[in-house]
Design an enzyme around this catalytic site. Sequence first.
Site, PDB file in Angstrom:
ATOM      1  N   ARG A 164       0.822  -1.212   0.000  1.00  0.00           N
ATOM      2  CA  ARG A 164       0.000   0.000   0.000  1.00  0.00           C
ATOM      3  C   ARG A 164       0.854   1.259   0.000  1.00  0.00           C
ATOM      4  O   ARG A 164       0.752   2.107  -0.894  1.00  0.00           O
ATOM      5  CB  ARG A 164      -0.905  -0.010   1.228  1.00  0.00           C
ATOM      6  CG  ARG A 164      -1.539   1.323   1.584  1.00  0.00           C
ATOM      7  CD  ARG A 164      -2.018   1.293   3.033  1.00  0.00           C
ATOM      8  NE  ARG A 164      -2.613   2.544   3.450  1.00  0.00           N
ATOM      9  CZ  ARG A 164      -1.951   3.551   4.024  1.00  0.00           C
ATOM     10  NH1 ARG A 164      -0.642   3.444   4.204  1.00  0.00           N
ATOM     11  NH2 ARG A 164      -2.586   4.641   4.403  1.00  0.00           N
ATOM     12  N   GLY A 188      -8.920  12.642   4.249  1.00  0.00           N
ATOM     13  CA  GLY A 188      -8.754  11.618   5.268  1.00  0.00           C
ATOM     14  C   GLY A 188      -7.282  11.348   5.478  1.00  0.00           C
ATOM     15  O   GLY A 188      -6.794  10.235   5.292  1.00  0.00           O
ATOM     16  N   GLU A 210      -8.387  15.786   8.183  1.00  0.00           N
ATOM     17  CA  GLU A 210      -8.534  14.574   8.993  1.00  0.00           C
ATOM     18  C   GLU A 210      -9.526  14.853  10.123  1.00  0.00           C
ATOM     19  O   GLU A 210      -9.364  15.805  10.889  1.00  0.00           O
ATOM     20  CB  GLU A 210      -7.187  14.146   9.581  1.00  0.00           C
ATOM     21  CG  GLU A 210      -7.241  13.007  10.567  1.00  0.00           C
ATOM     22  CD  GLU A 210      -7.900  11.748  10.007  1.00  0.00           C
ATOM     23  OE1 GLU A 210      -8.671  11.102  10.745  1.00  0.00           O
ATOM     24  OE2 GLU A 210      -7.644  11.418   8.828  1.00  0.00           O
ATOM     25  N   GLU A 240     -17.034  16.961   4.343  1.00  0.00           N
ATOM     26  CA  GLU A 240     -18.388  17.449   4.097  1.00  0.00           C
ATOM     27  C   GLU A 240     -18.617  18.814   4.725  1.00  0.00           C
ATOM     28  O   GLU A 240     -19.560  19.529   4.346  1.00  0.00           O
ATOM     29  CB  GLU A 240     -19.423  16.462   4.653  1.00  0.00           C
ATOM     30  CG  GLU A 240     -19.484  15.126   3.935  1.00  0.00           C
ATOM     31  CD  GLU A 240     -18.455  14.114   4.422  1.00  0.00           C
ATOM     32  OE1 GLU A 240     -18.492  12.964   3.957  1.00  0.00           O
ATOM     33  OE2 GLU A 240     -17.605  14.476   5.282  1.00  0.00           O
ATOM     34  N   GLU A 254      -6.595   7.733   0.546  1.00  0.00           N
ATOM     35  CA  GLU A 254      -6.648   6.274   0.615  1.00  0.00           C
ATOM     36  C   GLU A 254      -8.041   5.924   1.129  1.00  0.00           C
ATOM     37  O   GLU A 254      -8.238   5.654   2.312  1.00  0.00           O
ATOM     38  CB  GLU A 254      -5.546   5.739   1.536  1.00  0.00           C
ATOM     39  CG  GLU A 254      -5.271   4.258   1.363  1.00  0.00           C
ATOM     40  CD  GLU A 254      -5.964   3.417   2.408  1.00  0.00           C
ATOM     41  OE1 GLU A 254      -7.210   3.244   2.281  1.00  0.00           O
ATOM     42  OE2 GLU A 254      -5.304   2.947   3.322  1.00  0.00           O
ATOM     43  N   GLU A 263     -16.726   0.988   4.674  1.00  0.00           N
ATOM     44  CA  GLU A 263     -16.498   2.213   5.438  1.00  0.00           C
ATOM     45  C   GLU A 263     -17.060   3.451   4.738  1.00  0.00           C
ATOM     46  O   GLU A 263     -17.095   4.529   5.311  1.00  0.00           O
ATOM     47  CB  GLU A 263     -15.018   2.424   5.785  1.00  0.00           C
ATOM     48  CG  GLU A 263     -14.452   1.313   6.654  1.00  0.00           C
ATOM     49  CD  GLU A 263     -12.983   1.502   6.968  1.00  0.00           C
ATOM     50  OE1 GLU A 263     -12.342   2.391   6.363  1.00  0.00           O
ATOM     51  OE2 GLU A 263     -12.481   0.771   7.825  1.00  0.00           O
ATOM     52  N   SER A 268     -17.027  10.187   0.586  1.00  0.00           N
ATOM     53  CA  SER A 268     -16.349  11.416   1.012  1.00  0.00           C
ATOM     54  C   SER A 268     -15.316  11.854  -0.022  1.00  0.00           C
ATOM     55  O   SER A 268     -15.114  13.057  -0.248  1.00  0.00           O
ATOM     56  CB  SER A 268     -15.668  11.187   2.365  1.00  0.00           C
ATOM     57  OG  SER A 268     -16.620  10.911   3.374  1.00  0.00           O
TER      58      SER A 268
END
Length: 537
Positions: A164, A188, A210, A240, A254, A263, A268
């Site tokens: 990853r 995020g 975040e 948002e 990610e 999730e 988002s």
Amino acid sequence: MAESAEIKSKQRDFPLACVSQLSSPSSSSASPGIVRLTTNALQIHHDSHQIALDVNLPDIQIFRLGPVQSVCTVEGSDAGKQTSYSRGVAIQFRNEEESEAFHCVFQQWKKEFNVQGGNIMNGTNVMTSKSKFDEKIEPSSAKMYFHYYGQLLHQQNMLQDYVRTGTYYAAVMENRTDFFGRVVVDVGAGSGILSLFAAQAGAKHVYAIEASEMAEYARKLIAGNPLLGQRITVIKGRVEDVVLPEKADILISEPMGTLLVNERMLESYVIARDRFLTRNGKMFPTSGRIHMAPFSDEYLFVEIASKGLFWQQQNYYGVDLTPLHGTAYQGYFSQPVVDAFDPRLLISPPMFHPMDFTKIKEEELYEIDIPLRFIASVGARVHGLSCWFDVLFNGSSVQRWLTTAPGSPVTHWYQLRCVLSQPIYVMAGQEITGRLHLIAHSAQSYTIYLTLSAKMWGPGAEQGGILQTSSCKLDLKEPYYRMSQPQAYPSTQDHQPQPFLSTQDVKNQSQDLDDTEIMQPPSPYSRVQIDSFMQNA
């Protein structure tokens, strides 16, 4: 009347060490000034008394970027037009005490005038009205979600997934031309690692958004890398809700969960695209695919079925447990299995369902309906449907894939399998059809409805129909994490691999994908194909 006059005369001035327009090409246009709070407005003046910003309190958003630095932004639209715009001013106080005093007064005045919106110390945009995220997601799920990702041990688990992290690093650094001198938004951001990668690639500025408490750790990590951190702003809040002072040229994130969509962070990611990204901006990752194939795994089936044996006891301390056996049996099969499995368990070549993150609408992620069609390569008992995903980073210089396919290096996502409580039997060359239907729910996941059917085969098949059908309902939120080593499966029969099928093939759509070239199977799949589909099913 006296009270009204007192309110009208209410005014506070705060000296500023520096005032600069965010649109200014350099800091050379910066100068000292003051920020003035009146009863219902905020004004920012240069030393020359030129007004840099004059806006009503309800329309202003303030983000605290550091001990003495803040950004004031305002959004609106031209009268009679649909086009929206944003503008902002960067301000720097002379010391922390004066900065603290201003922010305290600003928050208090916003409350006094009952204005929706405000500012808190960490830069979160607080809305008193219910946001879109709150309307979709139940509070208990959101609380657990942000608590989970607010812990360093879980961030470490993701950082130590070198497939990853290494793929993201390669995708960014190999496409420096996309990042150099550009504004980047990290959706995020977590620990802030992707923001730091973007800064290494020469980004002009990175906004790391975040919502969890991990934002504080991200600030520490970024502050500990000052050469990069001076171009990174951490904003604690949800995409948002937050307001940014400028548009982004690049989105990086990610957002992938188990089965790609778990999730519901992809939503988002799409919202961030619509809110922050410029018209021709890029997204890293750019697109994704959910891959599916039927599998045969007697070991796994027996393992799950055996869990229900406990409920077959007729004398458990004098109590007959068998009335609950059927419910328990189905309950165990309602859990998707997350593990790394041997690709030789696949009994047909996989098909895929594509998602273009640059074009997909948020609402299209609420319900995902995928028709299934496979041709069995060998005769076997079909125990269910296996799934995995890959994503594409479509950079200007290099196209880089991140895959979670069986037979490829294992990631923290592993693979996912939906196991049928009633397997079906197929012969080589027999057609398997069905449907994978995903419906989003408020616990930030999906309910999975799977149906697989085997049709008649051989002579006289045209007079036949469905021979067998098996269905199951699973909750993607409650998987069974099975991390034992894969069993050794003996070779039984060689067969040649068949081409990959997409859902467009299944639907018999005549139009080609807009980006056919980049939607070809990435190189890791050659490991499954070259070795005669890993020798056997």
